[in-house]
Scaffold this motif. Structure first.
Motif, short mmCIF file in Angstrom:
data_model
loop_
_atom_site.label_atom_id
_atom_site.label_comp_id
_atom_site.label_asym_id
_atom_site.label_seq_id
_atom_site.Cartn_x
_atom_site.Cartn_y
_atom_site.Cartn_z
N LEU A 122 37.27 45.05 53.25
CA LEU A 122 37.25 44.26 52.01
C LEU A 122 36.35 44.90 50.96
N ARG A 123 35.21 45.44 51.40
CA ARG A 123 34.29 46.07 50.45
C ARG A 123 34.93 47.30 49.80
N LYS A 124 35.81 47.98 50.54
CA LYS A 124 36.52 49.12 49.95
C LYS A 124 37.44 48.67 48.82
N LYS A 125 37.81 47.38 48.84
CA LYS A 125 38.63 46.81 47.78
C LYS A 125 37.77 46.11 46.73
N ASP A 126 36.44 46.35 46.78
CA ASP A 126 35.49 45.70 45.86
C ASP A 126 35.49 44.18 46.01
N ILE A 127 35.69 43.72 47.25
CA ILE A 127 35.65 42.29 47.55
C ILE A 127 34.49 42.06 48.52
N PHE A 128 33.56 41.18 48.15
CA PHE A 128 32.36 40.98 48.96
C PHE A 128 32.26 39.55 49.50
N LYS A 129 33.22 38.72 49.18
CA LYS A 129 33.17 37.32 49.62
C LYS A 129 34.54 36.92 50.16
N VAL A 130 34.57 36.55 51.44
CA VAL A 130 35.83 36.20 52.08
C VAL A 130 36.47 35.00 51.41
N ALA A 131 35.67 34.04 50.97
CA ALA A 131 36.20 32.82 50.38
C ALA A 131 36.96 33.08 49.08
N ASP A 132 36.74 34.25 48.45
CA ASP A 132 37.44 34.58 47.21
C ASP A 132 38.85 35.10 47.45
N ASP A 141 50.04 50.88 58.62
CA ASP A 141 49.34 52.16 58.58
C ASP A 141 47.82 52.00 58.64
N GLY A 142 47.35 50.75 58.85
CA GLY A 142 45.91 50.51 58.99
C GLY A 142 45.21 50.15 57.71
N ASN A 143 45.91 50.17 56.58
CA ASN A 143 45.30 49.79 55.30
C ASN A 143 45.30 48.27 55.14
N LEU A 144 44.26 47.77 54.48
CA LEU A 144 44.18 46.33 54.21
C LEU A 144 44.48 46.08 52.75
N ASN A 145 45.43 45.20 52.48
CA ASN A 145 45.75 44.78 51.12
C ASN A 145 45.33 43.33 50.96
N ALA A 146 44.64 43.04 49.86
CA ALA A 146 44.11 41.70 49.66
C ALA A 146 44.44 41.20 48.26
N LEU A 147 44.73 39.92 48.17
CA LEU A 147 45.00 39.26 46.89
C LEU A 147 43.91 38.22 46.65
N LEU A 148 43.19 38.36 45.54
CA LEU A 148 42.14 37.40 45.21
C LEU A 148 42.75 36.09 44.74
N LYS A 149 41.99 35.03 44.89
CA LYS A 149 42.42 33.75 44.33
C LYS A 149 42.51 33.86 42.81
N LYS A 150 43.34 33.05 42.22
CA LYS A 150 43.64 33.18 40.79
C LYS A 150 42.39 33.17 39.93
N GLU A 151 41.45 32.30 40.27
CA GLU A 151 40.26 32.18 39.43
C GLU A 151 39.32 33.37 39.55
N HIS A 152 39.55 34.22 40.57
CA HIS A 152 38.68 35.38 40.77
C HIS A 152 39.36 36.69 40.39
N GLN A 153 40.61 36.61 39.94
CA GLN A 153 41.31 37.82 39.54
C GLN A 153 40.85 38.26 38.16
N PRO A 154 40.80 39.57 37.92
CA PRO A 154 40.40 40.06 36.59
C PRO A 154 41.37 39.57 35.52
N VAL A 155 40.84 39.33 34.33
CA VAL A 155 41.67 38.90 33.21
C VAL A 155 42.51 40.08 32.73
#
Length: 285
Positions: A122-132, A141-155
């Motif tokens: 998650l930190r490699k994706k610049d995500i430091f909080k699981v709840a977000d 292939d071993g890569n992790l893809n993550a989608l942030l909650k709407k309120e935490h996504q960049p504008v």
């Protein structure tokens, strides 16, 4: 044949064989290895290495084994394209590790990942909080893809209802002091234009390590001599300044004239320019 010459000939032969097999299999074998492809690649390398240094193994036998192992991922890829069942069997399936901000512990154990490893991904994706995290999936292939909650996504500009111009590919038109004609034609520019831009920057072609034309059509260069400071392109800021000056002049004429028709004309065009500046100001700064 001397032993050292035999090893040299075998090595050169199998370098060529491995290169041809890699070209046939395709770039995916290098870029995104599945578990099956990973095992196949290691085996092919081991076979080639063993044949290169073992005179007791006949070269034809080694070639047959290498070719067979090389054709296996090619055949598996073909069957996988034809059938999802085969594709899932060979490559596996992606696994959801986080859903609605909650870690799915059973899936984490199934993939034999620890929480520390998950947090590192998650930190490699610049995500430091699981709840977000709204959704996180571990790909085959071993890569992790993550989608942030709407309120935490960049504008994005779309969120701000901003219209953005289409982004064109940046073209590298100068490399090692030499002009690359194909990228230059792709960017819609000519050699004369390029030499003119270099003159504006006060640099010579021979001193340019790399030169690129961005999607605004502006030339940026990096020089061999890092002590020379190259000015930034000023076309867009100058155009914005000219538009603002023109708008200010129109507003001034509106105040100075006594003619009602002229006053309306100046005011109308000043408002039009104001809208143009508002819509394009972000791109011209």
């Amino acid at each position: 044949m001397p032993e050292w010459l035999d090893v040299a000939v075998r090595s050169l032969l199998f370098i060529i064989v491995l290169y041809l097999i890699t070209k046939i299999i395709g770039k995916r074998q290098i870029a995104q290895l599945s578990f099956f492809e990973y095992v196949t690649g290691i085996t092919i390398g081991s076979i080639a290495a063993e044949i290169c240094v073992s005179p007791n193994i006949a070269i034809p036998n080694g070639l047959i084994s290498t070719v067979i192992w090389g054709l296996i991922p090619l055949l598996a890829g073909y069957l996988g394209m034809k059938s999802k069942t085969v594709r899932d069997l060979i490559e596996g399936k992606s696994t959801v590790l986080i859903k609605d901000g909650k870690v799915l512990e059973e899936n984490l154990k199934k993939e034999k990942y620890t929480i520390d490893e998950l947090l590192a991904l998650l930190r490699k994706k610049d995500i430091f909080k699981v709840a977000d995290v709204e959704f996180a999936v571990l790909e085959t292939d071993g890569n992790l893809n993550a989608l942030l909650k709407k309120e935490h996504q960049p504008v994005t500009p779309k969120d701000l209802k901003m219209k953005m111009p289409p982004v064109k590919e940046t073209q590298t038109v100068i490399m090692d002091g030499r002009i690359l004609d194909d990228p230059l034609r792709t960017s819609g520019k000519t050699r004369s234009w390029l030499h003119g831009e270099l003159d504006k920057l006060g640099v010579t072609l021979e001193n340019v390590f790399i030169g690129q034309i961005d999607y605004y059509g502006e030339l940026t260069v990096d020089l061999y001599d890092d002590k020379i400071q190259v000015p930034s392109p000023q076309e867009r800021p100058l155009l914005l300044a000219s538009l603002k000056k023109c708008q200010a002049d129109l507003e001034l004429y509106t105040l100075q004239t006594d003619s009602i028709p002229s006053k309306k004309m100046y005011q109308l065009n000043a408002e039009r320019l104001s809208r143009i500046i508002k819509n394009t100001g972000e791109f011209l700064q």
